[in-house]
Design an enzyme around this catalytic site. Structure first.
Site, PDB file in Angstrom:
ATOM      1  CD  GLU A 265      45.849  52.662  11.120  1.00 30.89           C
ATOM      2  OE1 GLU A 265      46.980  53.001  11.556  1.00 30.89           O
ATOM      3  OE2 GLU A 265      45.519  51.479  10.978  1.00 30.89           O
ATOM      4  N   PRO A 266      44.547  58.705  10.408  1.00 31.99           N
ATOM      5  CG  PRO A 266      42.972  60.284   9.713  1.00 31.99           C
ATOM      6  CD  PRO A 266      43.325  58.825   9.594  1.00 31.99           C
ATOM      7  N   GLY A 267      45.858  60.812  12.941  1.00 29.55           N
ATOM      8  CA  GLY A 267      45.734  61.247  14.329  1.00 29.55           C
ATOM      9  C   GLY A 267      46.045  62.719  14.408  1.00 29.55           C
ATOM     10  NE  ARG A 304      54.403  66.652  18.775  1.00 33.38           N
ATOM     11  CZ  ARG A 304      54.841  67.499  17.872  1.00 33.38           C
ATOM     12  NH1 ARG A 304      54.849  68.815  18.131  1.00 33.38           N
ATOM     13  NH2 ARG A 304      55.278  67.076  16.705  1.00 33.38           N
ATOM     14  CB  CYS A 334      63.472  69.861  38.966  1.00 26.29           C
ATOM     15  SG  CYS A 334      65.141  69.986  39.629  1.00 26.29           S
ATOM     16  CD  GLU A 335      65.006  66.186  34.431  1.00 21.29           C
ATOM     17  OE1 GLU A 335      66.030  66.369  33.739  1.00 21.29           O
ATOM     18  OE2 GLU A 335      64.887  65.275  35.268  1.00 21.29           O
ATOM     19  CE1 TYR A 362      50.607  60.493  19.068  1.00 17.24           C
ATOM     20  CE2 TYR A 362      50.700  62.167  17.358  1.00 17.24           C
ATOM     21  CZ  TYR A 362      50.440  60.873  17.753  1.00 17.24           C
ATOM     22  OH  TYR A 362      49.999  59.960  16.828  1.00 17.24           O
TER      23      TYR A 362
END
Length: 414
Positions: A265-267, A304, A334-335, A362
């Protein structure tokens, strides 16, 4: 091979001009190359590739996978619905829940999806409700720890994922009690493992467990193949892995008495290196201790680096020959919102276009509308042509679903 500056012959900066910024761009050629590399590594076995849809969830990407003979793994019914829109038959879709509501499990079964059971309580409920009428795959936790950041390891003993191998007798008891047909065994150790040894450890757990189940059709070994995020990065040696796994699986099938299908199941492995997040430079801001490059994107588009401390190469597309200078590349959220710290880049100027590399996996699929910011558009380069495959969010998209309640005129009841 395409470079960040030209994708299938198209100057990357022209994509920024045509589609606007920020922008996700995917190179279909790179995805197809990765699929072919994967298949080449596992010659001689009955291989089936199931793309992990969560890595990059877009209708056109799923259609590209289907065109290449790749099936899909999903973790939600909505992902399964999208796969059906892309033309997949229910039997080509593996559904792997992780503590999902029973109503969603029932819907997946009604849809005819293959069910990958992640817990003993779920196995019990499936057996009690459906008896032998719904075949299942069993997701086993092998207690194997390897790979990158702890947040992306899923096969260790303390992980929430899978049924612990130590519960082998309990699994067999539930299966026998309800007459459940077990058609597959599954293991997934997590991402960024570094050697074939890790896979073989998980494989041996399944090979041993297989003796309890005479009706197996396949074994699914998940994924976790490491790709390079910077020059010199260790990557999974697919040729080594393919040779070792194919030999071990062939020997197992001989002992089992018949040939099974070998599933993966490669993503990230299929889509990560195809992706480029193009961003524009808003401000170059001098501080006494450092220089900030502030871009028109942030953790709302690529989380990420902040979530996993992930490294992504950054390329200055507009000024590749500029004087090397050290910067912190930060976002507009604003972080604390940092893409890179102490990164040496060719001189960056306001208005330059930067490319954040290896952004195919992702990236958009974990994007949000935090700070009420629009998510980027997505573009797929296929056979030398740029195709818009998702429109940029509008303000109307951001406010859709909000209910305007006239609180000032609400009558208060005492």
């Amino acid at each position: 091979m395409s470079s960040p500056y030209h994708l299938q012959g198209i100057p990357t900066t022209t994509l920024a001009d045509e589609f606007g910024l920020p922008l996700y761009v995917y190179d279909a050629d790179r995805i197809i190359d990765q699929i072919n590399q994967f298949r080449a590594a596992f010659r001689g076995v009955n291989l089936k590739i199931k793309y992990a849809t969560k890595a990059l969830t877009n209708l056109s990407i799923l259609k590209l996978m289907r065109m290449q003979g790749v099936e899909v793994d999903v973790v939600s019914v909505n992902e399964a619905r999208l796969a059906r829109m892309a033309g997949y038959a229910p039997g080509q879709i593996m559904y792997t829940p992780s503590g999902n509501a029973w109503t969603e499990i029932e819907e997946a079964i009604r849809m005819g999806l293959r069910l990958n059971v992640d817990s003993l309580p779920l196995l019990e409920q499936v057996g009690e409700t459906y008896g032998s009428s719904v075949p299942v795959c069993l997701r086993i936790n092998p207690s194997v720890a390897d790979g990158g950041n702890l947040k992306i390891q899923t096969g260790h003993a303390d992980s929430k994922f899978g049924i612990p191998h130590a519960l082998r007798a309990d699994i067999a008891r539930v299966v026998a009690h309800y007459g459940i047909v077990v058609e597959g065994l599954h293991v997934h150790t997590g991402s960024d493992f570094k050697s074939a040894r890790t896979f073989l450890q998980g494989a041996e757990v399944l090979f041993d467990l297989a003796g309890d189940y005479p009706d197996l059709q396949f074994m699914d070994f998940g994924s976790g193949f490491k790709v390079a995020y910077r020059e010199g990065d260790h990557v999974t040696d697919m040729a080594e892995l393919g040779a070792a796994m194919s030999e071990a699986f062939g020997a197992f099938c001989a002992r089992y008495g018949r040939e099974l299908e070998l599933w993966f199941e490669p993503g990230k492995f299929l889509v990560s290196e195809s992706g480029h997040l193009l961003v524009g430079v808003n401000v170059v801001k001098q501080h006494p201790t450092r220089t900030f490059v502030q871009v028109d994107s942030g953790l709302n588009h690529l989380i990420r680096p902040m979530m996993y401390d992930a490294y992504h190469e950054i390329v200055n597309l507009s000024n590749p020959a500029g004087t090397p200078t050290t910067y912190d590349v930060v976002g507009y959220i604003c972080e604390t919102d940092t893409f890179a710290t102490n990164r040496v880049l060719p001189e960056v100027r306001p208005g330059d276009v930067l490319s954040i590399e290896n952004a195919g996996a992702y990236g958009f699929s974990m994007a949000s509308t935090y700070n009420l910011r629009s998510r980027p558009a997505e573009v797929l380069i296929y056979e030398g042509t740029a195709h818009l495959i998702r429109q940029r969010d509008t303000f109307e998209d951001l406010t859709r679903g909000m209910v305007d309640v006239d609180l000032l005129n609400t009558v208060e009841t005492i």
